[in-house]
Write a protein that holds these residues in place. Structure first.
Motif, PDB file in Angstrom:
ATOM      1  N   LYS A 102      54.646  34.726  31.724  1.00  0.00           N
ATOM      2  CA  LYS A 102      55.145  35.733  30.737  1.00  0.00           C
ATOM      3  C   LYS A 102      56.012  36.883  31.326  1.00  0.00           C
ATOM      4  O   LYS A 102      55.884  37.686  32.626  1.00  0.00           O
ATOM      5  N   THR A 103      56.421  38.171  30.910  1.00  0.00           N
ATOM      6  CA  THR A 103      57.712  38.524  31.134  1.00  0.00           C
ATOM      7  C   THR A 103      56.729  39.717  32.155  1.00  0.00           C
ATOM      8  O   THR A 103      55.937  40.581  30.926  1.00  0.00           O
ATOM      9  N   ALA A 104      57.100  40.137  33.159  1.00  0.00           N
ATOM     10  CA  ALA A 104      56.139  41.643  33.752  1.00  0.00           C
ATOM     11  C   ALA A 104      57.498  42.653  33.667  1.00  0.00           C
ATOM     12  O   ALA A 104      58.284  42.517  34.456  1.00  0.00           O
ATOM     13  N   PRO A 105      57.010  43.437  32.989  1.00  0.00           N
ATOM     14  CA  PRO A 105      58.181  44.594  32.950  1.00  0.00           C
ATOM     15  C   PRO A 105      57.608  45.463  34.032  1.00  0.00           C
ATOM     16  O   PRO A 105      57.044  45.742  34.784  1.00  0.00           O
ATOM     17  N   THR A 106      58.988  45.685  34.932  1.00  0.00           N
ATOM     18  CA  THR A 106      58.750  47.023  36.057  1.00  0.00           C
ATOM     19  C   THR A 106      59.807  48.187  35.984  1.00  0.00           C
ATOM     20  O   THR A 106      60.474  48.031  34.433  1.00  0.00           O
ATOM     21  N   GLU A 107      59.549  49.335  36.467  1.00  0.00           N
ATOM     22  CA  GLU A 107      60.532  50.115  36.256  1.00  0.00           C
ATOM     23  C   GLU A 107      61.864  50.208  36.149  1.00  0.00           C
ATOM     24  O   GLU A 107      62.293  51.085  35.627  1.00  0.00           O
ATOM     25  N   ALA A 108      61.811  49.039  37.344  1.00  0.00           N
ATOM     26  CA  ALA A 108      63.493  48.785  37.225  1.00  0.00           C
ATOM     27  C   ALA A 108      64.338  47.974  35.863  1.00  0.00           C
ATOM     28  O   ALA A 108      65.318  47.290  35.360  1.00  0.00           O
ATOM     29  N   GLY A 109      62.933  46.611  35.319  1.00  0.00           N
ATOM     30  CA  GLY A 109      63.889  45.891  34.467  1.00  0.00           C
ATOM     31  C   GLY A 109      62.932  45.228  34.443  1.00  0.00           C
ATOM     32  O   GLY A 109      61.301  45.622  34.049  1.00  0.00           O
ATOM     33  N   ALA A 110      62.872  43.581  34.594  1.00  0.00           N
ATOM     34  CA  ALA A 110      61.720  42.620  33.903  1.00  0.00           C
ATOM     35  C   ALA A 110      61.580  41.183  35.029  1.00  0.00           C
ATOM     36  O   ALA A 110      63.121  41.483  35.468  1.00  0.00           O
ATOM     37  N   TRP A 111      60.889  40.719  34.862  1.00  0.00           N
ATOM     38  CA  TRP A 111      61.083  39.600  35.965  1.00  0.00           C
ATOM     39  C   TRP A 111      59.810  38.649  35.040  1.00  0.00           C
ATOM     40  O   TRP A 111      58.421  38.695  34.727  1.00  0.00           O
ATOM     41  N   GLN A 171      49.172  26.666  34.015  1.00  0.00           N
ATOM     42  CA  GLN A 171      50.030  27.531  34.741  1.00  0.00           C
ATOM     43  C   GLN A 171      50.003  28.395  35.208  1.00  0.00           C
ATOM     44  O   GLN A 171      49.701  29.180  33.841  1.00  0.00           O
ATOM     45  N   PHE A 172      49.502  29.025  35.995  1.00  0.00           N
ATOM     46  CA  PHE A 172      49.193  29.810  37.129  1.00  0.00           C
ATOM     47  C   PHE A 172      50.355  30.723  37.705  1.00  0.00           C
ATOM     48  O   PHE A 172      50.960  30.271  38.108  1.00  0.00           O
ATOM     49  N   ARG A 173      50.217  32.128  37.520  1.00  0.00           N
ATOM     50  CA  ARG A 173      51.326  32.400  38.867  1.00  0.00           C
ATOM     51  C   ARG A 173      50.231  33.859  39.388  1.00  0.00           C
ATOM     52  O   ARG A 173      49.725  34.417  38.592  1.00  0.00           O
ATOM     53  N   ARG A 174      51.017  34.283  40.916  1.00  0.00           N
ATOM     54  CA  ARG A 174      50.010  35.452  41.220  1.00  0.00           C
ATOM     55  C   ARG A 174      51.576  36.049  42.097  1.00  0.00           C
ATOM     56  O   ARG A 174      52.675  35.524  42.204  1.00  0.00           O
ATOM     57  N   THR A 175      51.255  37.250  42.921  1.00  0.00           N
ATOM     58  CA  THR A 175      52.894  37.674  43.697  1.00  0.00           C
ATOM     59  C   THR A 175      51.346  37.771  44.912  1.00  0.00           C
ATOM     60  O   THR A 175      50.337  38.368  44.783  1.00  0.00           O
ATOM     61  N   ASN A 176      52.296  37.571  46.025  1.00  0.00           N
ATOM     62  CA  ASN A 176      51.912  38.510  47.589  1.00  0.00           C
ATOM     63  C   ASN A 176      53.135  38.856  48.181  1.00  0.00           C
ATOM     64  O   ASN A 176      54.352  38.833  47.993  1.00  0.00           O
ATOM     65  N   TRP A 177      52.569  39.641  49.080  1.00  0.00           N
ATOM     66  CA  TRP A 177      54.225  40.979  49.927  1.00  0.00           C
ATOM     67  C   TRP A 177      53.628  40.291  51.322  1.00  0.00           C
ATOM     68  O   TRP A 177      52.552  40.307  52.107  1.00  0.00           O
ATOM     69  N   THR A 178      55.326  41.011  52.285  1.00  0.00           N
ATOM     70  CA  THR A 178      54.670  41.156  53.424  1.00  0.00           C
ATOM     71  C   THR A 178      56.247  42.610  53.475  1.00  0.00           C
ATOM     72  O   THR A 178      57.301  42.059  52.813  1.00  0.00           O
ATOM     73  N   MET A 179      56.549  41.806  54.453  1.00  0.00           N
ATOM     74  CA  MET A 179      58.317  42.273  54.949  1.00  0.00           C
ATOM     75  C   MET A 179      59.121  41.796  55.690  1.00  0.00           C
ATOM     76  O   MET A 179      58.136  41.189  56.718  1.00  0.00           O
ATOM     77  N   CYS A 229      43.374  36.673  34.391  1.00  0.00           N
ATOM     78  CA  CYS A 229      43.423  35.788  34.037  1.00  0.00           C
ATOM     79  C   CYS A 229      42.728  34.679  32.918  1.00  0.00           C
ATOM     80  O   CYS A 229      43.389  33.749  32.225  1.00  0.00           O
ATOM     81  N   ARG A 230      41.951  35.767  32.199  1.00  0.00           N
ATOM     82  CA  ARG A 230      40.989  35.519  31.454  1.00  0.00           C
ATOM     83  C   ARG A 230      40.302  34.025  31.616  1.00  0.00           C
ATOM     84  O   ARG A 230      39.877  33.248  31.297  1.00  0.00           O
ATOM     85  N   LYS A 231      39.878  34.092  32.728  1.00  0.00           N
ATOM     86  CA  LYS A 231      38.988  32.653  33.621  1.00  0.00           C
ATOM     87  C   LYS A 231      38.117  33.158  33.607  1.00  0.00           C
ATOM     88  O   LYS A 231      38.003  32.755  35.049  1.00  0.00           O
ATOM     89  N   GLY A 232      37.724  34.548  33.973  1.00  0.00           N
ATOM     90  CA  GLY A 232      36.543  34.358  34.922  1.00  0.00           C
ATOM     91  C   GLY A 232      36.922  34.962  36.364  1.00  0.00           C
ATOM     92  O   GLY A 232      35.983  34.542  37.193  1.00  0.00           O
ATOM     93  N   ILE A 233      37.684  34.900  37.118  1.00  0.00           N
ATOM     94  CA  ILE A 233      38.026  35.205  38.342  1.00  0.00           C
ATOM     95  C   ILE A 233      38.785  36.154  39.317  1.00  0.00           C
ATOM     96  O   ILE A 233      39.014  36.803  40.096  1.00  0.00           O
ATOM     97  N   CYS A 234      40.109  37.092  38.258  1.00  0.00           N
ATOM     98  CA  CYS A 234      41.075  38.064  38.639  1.00  0.00           C
ATOM     99  C   CYS A 234      39.852  39.781  38.860  1.00  0.00           C
ATOM    100  O   CYS A 234      40.086  39.858  39.204  1.00  0.00           O
TER     101      CYS A 234
END
Lengths: 333, 328
Positions: free
Chosen positions: A42-51, A219-227, B277-282
């Motif tokens: 799913k296209t995720a918009p940001t303040e600078a564009g999208a990913w 198919q799902f996704r998430r983000t994580n971060w560090t430096m 998520c639409r799956k009851g987890i987030c």
């Protein structure tokens, strides 16, 4: 998370692609762990564009990062491992991802399958290969090493049995402060044991239940971060002596804004269709503070997130020694 | 029946699935037919995990049937259906299907997968229970693993017997057919004490048959982790009962039908609810509840939060009361 409306800055069109495509992870001025999963592609918009439009993201660093991966693997073969029962899952991952790339990048890539005979063309590498699903010898270094030469993502395969997930195969050259070789064979709770807060907040067990209920093909996704200091992809436990010491000196380094990078992982969670294994892809994006600061909303959000982040989380992320310096610099712009 | 069997309204259980065309119907036994389906435009169908089932729509209802192929990059899906006189009508509808008919199906779902770490697979089937077990046997042959099959059926009424025999070789190393209870008891007892260490057992058939096989295996010291039985749809949330929501701030009343989530109902009514998520987890689509007891089906709220009944996850949770009042 996506509950905040993000509006792209009208001046953003002038920014370079590396900024416009960057998956900036902060939606507000604070950050806590959460099971921040959402459907993939799913296209995720940001303040600078999208990913996020494609499952496998290919950017300007494609060939450089693949060359870097090859070097890491030559130095340290423990970065790839396939337990014997994971062979079907590896082939499943390869055919799933190559056919997804062919769909997303039809100008440069194509994938054809007749029975178990597959033909793959990758114009970015001037590559054409034919291989047979299930026959490990049909690809020079086997299917997992081959997949690692085609995508920038680190690849982790989890087997599902006994009501949990087991990290039983993978190719990980760009780990953010962990060791793939150490984690191979561990189950989901064992892998996440060192992460602060997530047990108390039941995030690990909820995430596990969610993953166990995914159906093949989902198919799902998430983000994580560090430096990360420097544009360094391999920050694994194995190479800690090379990059760990920088953490103590960066706060006083006049070049900190150029050297210090926000490291964002776009992680995909894919239940593979034929093996039923869980494919976990980790695609690492690095952007220096100097680039972050070119987007006013990012500069402010990241500055506040770093200032507010509780000590235990900052300690676990390995940023506690320099996060104040980074925050001060961002907020003083 | 030669009319198009395509239903005017897509059942929620097959929404987002596939529309397939029947390409072959063949009679396996007096009461079992095999139905093969393919994409009308040809081409490959989604792969599936061995032992998966396919949810097929008939009229206004849906039924789940085991897929009999290995699931490796298929161009067609095959199911076999036992005609059940006293059922809801699904099996009779399946038996009326003809080549050229179109049907809605969901993407295959996995709930009876082979264990990847098994050193050997012991497959036990009775009657129509052969269908997912045949899928397992085909996969064992393709994946260079090994399986033994015990198949109980009435004399001269075994579906897929010829196909099972054709699989015999280095993958399917033994096929024992039993046509009476006594011989099956002996074969099973012998099999349960002669399998290699690390063997997993899979059983499919009538519930009493499965229970008896599992009990005997446990009696011989098999651990539950190595025993698998077919249970359709155990991992899925059911469609739930319809209920009404009253939106206190706007005064609007909305009906939430079975098979449609509260979140979808609110979105259709023009409400914008944050969600991920639409799956009851987030936890994103949490809604404040003013009155009524939600039926909590999410993984996000703690037990205490669920018991308080003042919040709910609109993507999966429903209502125990006929009406809920929300602070919206």
């Amino acid at each position: 998370m996506s509950s905040t409306i993000i509006e792209t800055d009208p001046d953003a069109a002038l920014l370079p692609e590396r900024i416009r495509r960057f998956p900036f992870p902060f939606a507000s001025d604070t950050y806590r762990y959460s099971a921040n999963v959402e459907p993939a592609t799913k296209t995720a918009p940001t303040e600078a564009g999208a990913w996020g439009a494609h499952l496998v993201d290919i950017d300007e660093h494609y060939l450089d990062e693949l060359a870097e991966r090859a070097k890491v693997l030559t130095r340290d073969p423990s970065r790839v491992n396939v337990l014997p029962h994971m062979r079907t899952a590896v082939w499943d991952a390869l055919t799933t991802l190559l056919s997804s790339m062919a769909e997303d990048y039809p100008d440069t890539m194509s994938f054809h399958r007749e029975g178990n005979i597959c033909r793959w063309r990758n114009g970015l590498q001037n590559l054409e290969v034919e291989f047979t699903v299930g026959d490990d010898s049909s690809l020079p270094e086997g299917p997992l090493r081959f997949l690692g030469t085609q995508i920038q993502d680190d690849i982790i395969l989890l087997d599902i049995r006994e009501d949990t997930l087991w990290l039983d195969a993978g190719l990980v050259t760009f780990a953010a402060d962990w060791s793939f070789a150490f984690d191979v064979g561990m189950n989901f709770l064992e892998i996440h044991h060192p992460v602060p807060r997530v047990k108390e907040e039941r995030i690990t067990s909820r995430a596990e239940q969610f993953l166990l209920r995914l159906q093949p093909g989902e198919q799902f996704r998430r983000t994580n971060w560090t430096m990360t200091i420097g544009r360094r992809m391999d920050t694994s436990t194995e190479t800690y002596p090379e990059w760990g010491p920088d953490r103590t000196t960066i706060a006083d380094d006049p070049a900190m804004p150029e050297k210090l990078h926000l490291r964002v992982e776009v992680q995909h969670l894919i239940r593979l269709p034929h093996s039923g294994a869980l494919l976990f892809l980790v695609r690492t994006h690095l952007l220096p503070l100097t680039d972050i600061a070119r987007v006013p909303a990012w500069r402010e959000k990241m500055g506040h997130v770093l200032a507010e982040l509780p000590d235990d989380m900052a300690e676990y992320k390995g940023i506690i020694r320099y996060r104040k310096a980074a925050s001060d610099w961002l907020l003083a712009r | 029946m030669t009319a198009i069997a395509l239903q005017p309204r897509v059942h929620p259980a097959v929404e987002g699935g596939l529309q397939l065309e029947v390409t072959n119907v063949s009679r396996e036994t007096e009461s079992i037919v095999s139905i093969t389906m393919a994409a009308p435009e040809g081409g490959r169908l989604p792969s599936y995990v061995p032992g998966s089932h396919l949810v097929v729509q008939w009229g206004n209802g849906v039924n789940a049937y085991s897929l009999t192929g290995s699931g490796n990059a298929p161009s067609e899906y095959s199911i076999s259906v036992l005609r059940v006189g006293e059922g809801a009508g699904g099996s009779l509808a399946m038996h009326r299907l003809c080549v050229g008919d179109r049907v809605y199906v969901a993407r295959p779902r996995s709930a009876f997968a082979p264990a990847s770490t098994a050193t050997h697979h012991l497959l036990v089937a009775a009657g129509i229970g052969i269908t997912p077990v045949l899928s397992h046997a085909r996969a064992a042959v393709e994946r260079d693993s090994t399986a033994t099959m015990i198949y109980v059926h009435r004399p001269d009424a075994g579906a897929h017997v010829a196909e099972a025999r054709e699989l015999l070789g280095p993958g399917l190393i033994a096929l024992v057919e039993c046509t009476d209870r006594g011989s099956f008891q002996n074969v099973l007892a012998e099999a349960l004490i002669t399998q290699p260490v690390g063997t997993h057992l899979y059983v499919c058939g009538p519930v009493v048959f499965m229970d008896a096989v599992l009990e005997e295996a446990r009696g011989h010291g098999w651990s539950s982790a190595r025993l698998h039985s077919e249970a359709f749809g155990a991992a899925e949330l059911d469609a739930g009962e319809p209920f009404t929501v009253h939106l206190a701030r706007s005064g609007v009343r909305l009906e939430v039908p079975a098979g449609v989530s509260l979140l979808e109902t609110l979105e259709t009514a023009g409400q914008s609810i944050p969600n991920m998520c639409r799956k009851g987890i987030c936890g994103e689509c949490v809604l404040p509840v003013l009155r009524g007891a939600p039926q909590h089906r999410d993984l996000y709220l703690s037990e205490q939060e669920k018991a308080a009944n003042n919040t709910m996850m609109s993507c999966v949770s429903r209502s125990n009361d006929p009406e809920l009042e929300l602070d919206l």
